[in-house]
Design an enzyme around this catalytic site. Structure first.
Site, PDB file in Angstrom:
ATOM      1  N   GLN A 197       0.866  -1.184   0.000  1.00  0.00           N
ATOM      2  CA  GLN A 197       0.000   0.000   0.000  1.00  0.00           C
ATOM      3  C   GLN A 197       0.901   1.232   0.000  1.00  0.00           C
ATOM      4  O   GLN A 197       1.363   1.685   1.041  1.00  0.00           O
ATOM      5  CB  GLN A 197      -0.925  -0.028   1.208  1.00  0.00           C
ATOM      6  CG  GLN A 197      -1.770  -1.294   1.305  1.00  0.00           C
ATOM      7  CD  GLN A 197      -2.749  -1.434   0.144  1.00  0.00           C
ATOM      8  OE1 GLN A 197      -3.661  -0.621  -0.011  1.00  0.00           O
ATOM      9  NE2 GLN A 197      -2.567  -2.464  -0.680  1.00  0.00           N
ATOM     10  N   ALA A 238     -11.936   2.339   3.760  1.00  0.00           N
ATOM     11  CA  ALA A 238     -10.884   1.511   3.180  1.00  0.00           C
ATOM     12  C   ALA A 238     -10.024   2.303   2.191  1.00  0.00           C
ATOM     13  O   ALA A 238     -10.281   3.471   1.896  1.00  0.00           O
ATOM     14  CB  ALA A 238     -11.508   0.291   2.512  1.00  0.00           C
ATOM     15  N   HIS A 239      -9.017   1.618   1.667  1.00  0.00           N
ATOM     16  CA  HIS A 239      -8.027   2.286   0.819  1.00  0.00           C
ATOM     17  C   HIS A 239      -8.634   2.820  -0.479  1.00  0.00           C
ATOM     18  O   HIS A 239      -9.549   2.259  -1.039  1.00  0.00           O
ATOM     19  CB  HIS A 239      -6.840   1.358   0.530  1.00  0.00           C
ATOM     20  CG  HIS A 239      -7.203   0.086  -0.179  1.00  0.00           C
ATOM     21  ND1 HIS A 239      -6.270  -0.845  -0.542  1.00  0.00           N
ATOM     22  CD2 HIS A 239      -8.390  -0.423  -0.603  1.00  0.00           C
ATOM     23  CE1 HIS A 239      -6.854  -1.853  -1.153  1.00  0.00           C
ATOM     24  NE2 HIS A 239      -8.141  -1.613  -1.200  1.00  0.00           N
ATOM     25  N   ASN A 240      -8.087   3.966  -0.885  1.00  0.00           N
ATOM     26  CA  ASN A 240      -8.434   4.620  -2.152  1.00  0.00           C
ATOM     27  C   ASN A 240      -9.846   5.207  -2.200  1.00  0.00           C
ATOM     28  O   ASN A 240     -10.320   5.601  -3.265  1.00  0.00           O
ATOM     29  CB  ASN A 240      -8.260   3.666  -3.342  1.00  0.00           C
ATOM     30  CG  ASN A 240      -6.846   3.162  -3.479  1.00  0.00           C
ATOM     31  OD1 ASN A 240      -6.572   1.996  -3.211  1.00  0.00           O
ATOM     32  ND2 ASN A 240      -5.926   4.037  -3.859  1.00  0.00           N
TER      33      ASN A 240
END
EC number: 2.3.1.191
Length: 338
Positions: A197, A238-240
């Site tokens: 990440q 969460a990511h993005n």
């Protein structure tokens, strides 16, 4: 504690005063609990009964409700917003002395403004920067390559793992974790391969993040909260993901990776948002809803089964399982009649 007269409050917030302008107000409270030295408000007609019995010295209300009040009142277009502004006058926080506590650990390559407060047991990593008038509360951990802009506050035990950028006047409550690894995995030959990440987290000006909430850093791009976003406790982003400006998200909501939430949205408690979809501006999602598809039209959306007594719910649950069979029977009957 500061003291204001009803007249002073009327002038400060451009309100119409009816009654005794010399009443001195020492604080705020609910209609049911307010004393003659406190101010309260009426924003919902369902509390009219409490208004009639309230001992509050001053009450903020809408012009339509003024006839129901017998004491001193302040007339406001939006009593709830006005009450919130008045309440801030009594929300006095103790001043924090500028400087770095001797029990804090600061990497030599980090920069801390001389006007910032860094509490005990704080750790600040390499190349991180703390802006003017920031408050870094006890036990907070700021990893490498983080930036905290002027006037922001980490109340206590906040963790910024790495590559986190906070704008001005950001407030983060205890236990929140920003910049953790996003949940990125790829399957090969029956085994998971962890995807690095490499992105970061960007938080806009005037955002607030509740206790024990988590915002993961992006896989390649950053996870972004635009300005004036308010996150309740126990929220997972969460990511993005990208959360649009002035959006509010209530507790226990989970937003899966790469989801895009628009501006001025409101997500109720325990909402689930599937990843890689988009929600346009000005959308309200009611509590316990699951968003499985993108939303392109502003409005209020709901999903789930409303509460009912257990006996009725069990009957409906049985019939729900039979819906497909019943539809097939109806279609067959329709064909026979045709």
């Amino acid at each position: 504690m500061p003291i204001f007269t009803a007249q002073e409050l009327a002038e400060r917030f451009n309100l119409q005063l009816f009654g005794d302008g010399n009443i001195r107000i020492h604080g705020v409270a609910t209609l049911a609990q307010a004393s003659p030295e406190q101010l309260s408000f009426l924003a919902n007609p369902r509390y009219l009964t409490q208004l009639l019995n309230s001992r509050a010295g001053v009450i903020v209300l809408h012009a339509d409700d003024v006839k129901a009040a017998s004491g001193t009142v302040l007339i406001a277009k939006d009593p709830y917003v006005t009450f919130a502004k008045i309440a801030t006058l009594f929300d006095i926080k103790p001043a924090r002395e500028a400087g770095i506590h001797p029990l804090a650990t600061v990497d030599p390559s980090a920069h801390v403004s001389p006007t910032a407060h860094v509490g005990a047991f704080v750790s600040i990593g390499a190349r991180s920067s703390i802006g003017a008038s920031c408050i870094i509360g006890t036990g907070s951990i700021i990893g490498d390559d983080c930036t905290i802009d002027d006037g922001s506050e980490l109340i206590a035990r906040v963790t910024l793992i790495s590559r986190v950028r906070l704008g001005k006047r950001v407030r983060i409550h205890p236990g929140a974790v920003l910049g953790g690894e996003g949940f990125g995995l790829a399957m090969e030959s029956g085994h998971w391969i962890k995807i690095p990440q490499l992105g970061g987290v960007v938080i806009g000006d005037d955002c607030e993040i509740g206790a024990n909430s988590c915002i993961d850093r992006g896989a390649l791009d950053d996870t972004v909260l635009e300005e004036d976003v308010h996150i309740d406790n126990l929220v997972q982003i969460a990511h993005n993901c990208r959360i649009g400006a002035h959006t509010a998200i209530a507790g226990c909501t989970g937003i899966a990776g790469s989801a895009k939430i628009g501006r001025y949205c409101l997500l109720g408690g325990h909402v689930g948002v599937v990843g890689h979809l988009q929600i346009c501006d000005n959308v309200v999602i009611t509590g316990k809803s699951v968003v499985r598809n993108s939303i392109h039209t502003p409005g209020e959306y709901s999903s789930g089964t409303p509460l009912t007594d257990n006996r009725t719910w069990r009957k409906n649950a049985v019939r729900f399982k039979q819906l497909d069979m019943l539809v097939r029977r109806m279609m067959a009957v329709s064909k026979e009649k045709a």
